[in-house]
Design a protein around this motif. Structure first.
Motif, short mmCIF file in Angstrom:
data_model
loop_
_atom_site.label_atom_id
_atom_site.label_comp_id
_atom_site.label_asym_id
_atom_site.label_seq_id
_atom_site.Cartn_x
_atom_site.Cartn_y
_atom_site.Cartn_z
N ARG A 45 -11.75 4.37 5.34
CA ARG A 45 -10.36 3.96 5.09
C ARG A 45 -10.23 3.10 3.83
O ARG A 45 -9.13 2.72 3.46
N MET A 46 -11.34 2.76 3.22
CA MET A 46 -11.35 2.03 1.95
C MET A 46 -10.57 0.71 2.02
O MET A 46 -9.99 0.29 1.04
N THR A 47 -10.52 0.08 3.13
CA THR A 47 -9.81 -1.18 3.41
C THR A 47 -8.29 -1.09 3.22
O THR A 47 -7.63 -2.10 3.00
N PHE A 48 -7.74 0.13 3.31
CA PHE A 48 -6.28 0.27 3.33
C PHE A 48 -5.76 -0.43 4.59
O PHE A 48 -6.46 -0.51 5.60
N SER A 49 -4.53 -0.89 4.55
CA SER A 49 -3.88 -1.46 5.74
C SER A 49 -3.92 -0.44 6.87
O SER A 49 -3.87 0.76 6.63
N ASN A 50 -3.98 -0.94 8.10
CA ASN A 50 -4.11 -0.06 9.26
C ASN A 50 -2.97 0.94 9.40
O ASN A 50 -3.16 2.02 9.95
N TYR A 51 -1.78 0.59 8.94
CA TYR A 51 -0.66 1.51 9.13
C TYR A 51 -0.71 2.72 8.19
O TYR A 51 -0.03 3.72 8.43
N ILE A 52 -1.52 2.66 7.14
CA ILE A 52 -1.65 3.80 6.24
C ILE A 52 -2.54 4.84 6.91
O ILE A 52 -3.70 4.57 7.25
N LYS A 53 -1.98 6.00 7.13
CA LYS A 53 -2.68 7.10 7.81
C LYS A 53 -3.00 8.20 6.80
O LYS A 53 -2.43 8.25 5.71
N GLN A 54 -3.88 9.07 7.20
CA GLN A 54 -4.28 10.18 6.33
C GLN A 54 -3.09 11.03 5.91
O GLN A 54 -3.00 11.47 4.76
N ASP A 55 -2.16 11.25 6.83
CA ASP A 55 -1.01 12.09 6.48
C ASP A 55 -0.12 11.44 5.41
O ASP A 55 0.56 12.13 4.66
N TYR A 56 -0.14 10.12 5.29
CA TYR A 56 0.58 9.46 4.20
C TYR A 56 0.01 9.92 2.86
O TYR A 56 0.74 10.25 1.93
N ILE A 57 -1.31 9.92 2.79
CA ILE A 57 -1.98 10.30 1.55
C ILE A 57 -1.75 11.79 1.28
O ILE A 57 -1.54 12.19 0.14
N GLU A 58 -1.77 12.59 2.32
CA GLU A 58 -1.51 14.02 2.15
C GLU A 58 -0.11 14.26 1.58
O GLU A 58 0.06 15.08 0.67
N ARG A 59 0.89 13.56 2.12
CA ARG A 59 2.25 13.72 1.60
C ARG A 59 2.37 13.20 0.18
O ARG A 59 3.08 13.77 -0.66
N ALA A 60 1.67 12.10 -0.12
CA ALA A 60 1.69 11.57 -1.49
C ALA A 60 1.06 12.56 -2.45
O ALA A 60 1.59 12.81 -3.55
N PRO A 95 0.82 -1.22 0.00
CA PRO A 95 0.00 0.00 0.00
C PRO A 95 0.86 1.28 0.00
O PRO A 95 0.52 2.26 -0.66
N LEU A 96 1.98 1.25 0.72
CA LEU A 96 2.89 2.39 0.73
C LEU A 96 3.53 2.57 -0.65
O LEU A 96 3.65 3.70 -1.15
N TYR A 97 3.93 1.48 -1.28
CA TYR A 97 4.49 1.55 -2.64
C TYR A 97 3.43 2.07 -3.62
O TYR A 97 3.75 2.80 -4.55
N HIS A 98 2.19 1.66 -3.41
CA HIS A 98 1.08 2.11 -4.26
C HIS A 98 0.95 3.63 -4.18
O HIS A 98 0.92 4.31 -5.21
N LEU A 99 0.90 4.16 -2.97
CA LEU A 99 0.79 5.61 -2.79
C LEU A 99 2.01 6.32 -3.40
O LEU A 99 1.87 7.36 -4.06
#
Length: 185
Positions: A162-177, A134-138
């Motif tokens: 959360r769209m079934t993203f893994s629990n470790y994926i946080k909103q700030d990850y998406i914001e930085r992406a 999921p991190l590589y995807h973002l």
């Protein structure tokens, strides 16, 4: 051949050794980075030279670290975009020449890999995959400038979905992406 001798062959051929939990070796080419996890195993009648090669770019690896940790990496990082299916080779005679030939094969393989296709593959994988993906995807979405999908993810996260993203994926990850994707447009 000892592990130290193997490491000496790697460094003599332009590789940088990074000691840690899993010792790795890196070689930076003009447009890509190769990583191997070197090892030697004595079998009954032959040797196994283990390398587990992968190829990436410095930009992608740094971006993965930034999205995940919100910081610039202090050491060499490598997030593999393409992994080689040939993880090791077998030989009767374990010599410097055999290891150097294998390293040349790895370098040729790495140069033949389509980095863009690897990034597009990561950007197309389902967001509910397990592990690091999921991190590589973002990160792949960000580096290829796919802002629309990241905006959709962010909107859903802001609404509590959360769209079934893994629990470790946080909103700030998406914001930085998203921030990075907008800069890559």
């Amino acid at each position: 051949m000892t592990k130290t001798e193997l490491y000496n062959i790697l460094t003599d051929n332009g590789w940088t050794i990074k000691k840690g939990i899993d010792d790795c070796a890196y070689k930076q080419l003009p447009d890509r980075q190769i990583q191997v996890i070197p090892g030697i195993k004595k079998l009954i009648d032959k040797y196994q030279i283990i390398m587990m090669p992968s190829v990436s770019t410095k930009d992608f690896s740094i971006l993965v670290e930034y999205i995940h940790e919100n910081k610039k990496p202090r050491t060499i990082v490598h997030s593999g975009i393409v992994r080689n299916n040939q993880q090791s080779i077998y030989t009767q005679n374990l010599t410097r020449e055999v290891v150097e030939n294998y390293l040349q094969e790895i370098e040729i393989w790495a140069q033949e890999q389509d980095i863009e296709a690897g990034l597009l593959k990561y950007s197309a994988i389902p967001f509910d995959t397990k592990g690091i993906y999921p991190l590589y995807h973002l990160s792949a979405l960000a580096i290829t400038g796919q802002t629309a999908k990241l905006k959709e993810y962010l909107q859903n996260f802001k609404q509590g979905d959360r769209m079934t993203f893994s629990n470790y994926i946080k909103q700030d990850y998406i914001e930085r992406a998203l921030e990075t994707a907008e800069a890559h447009r």
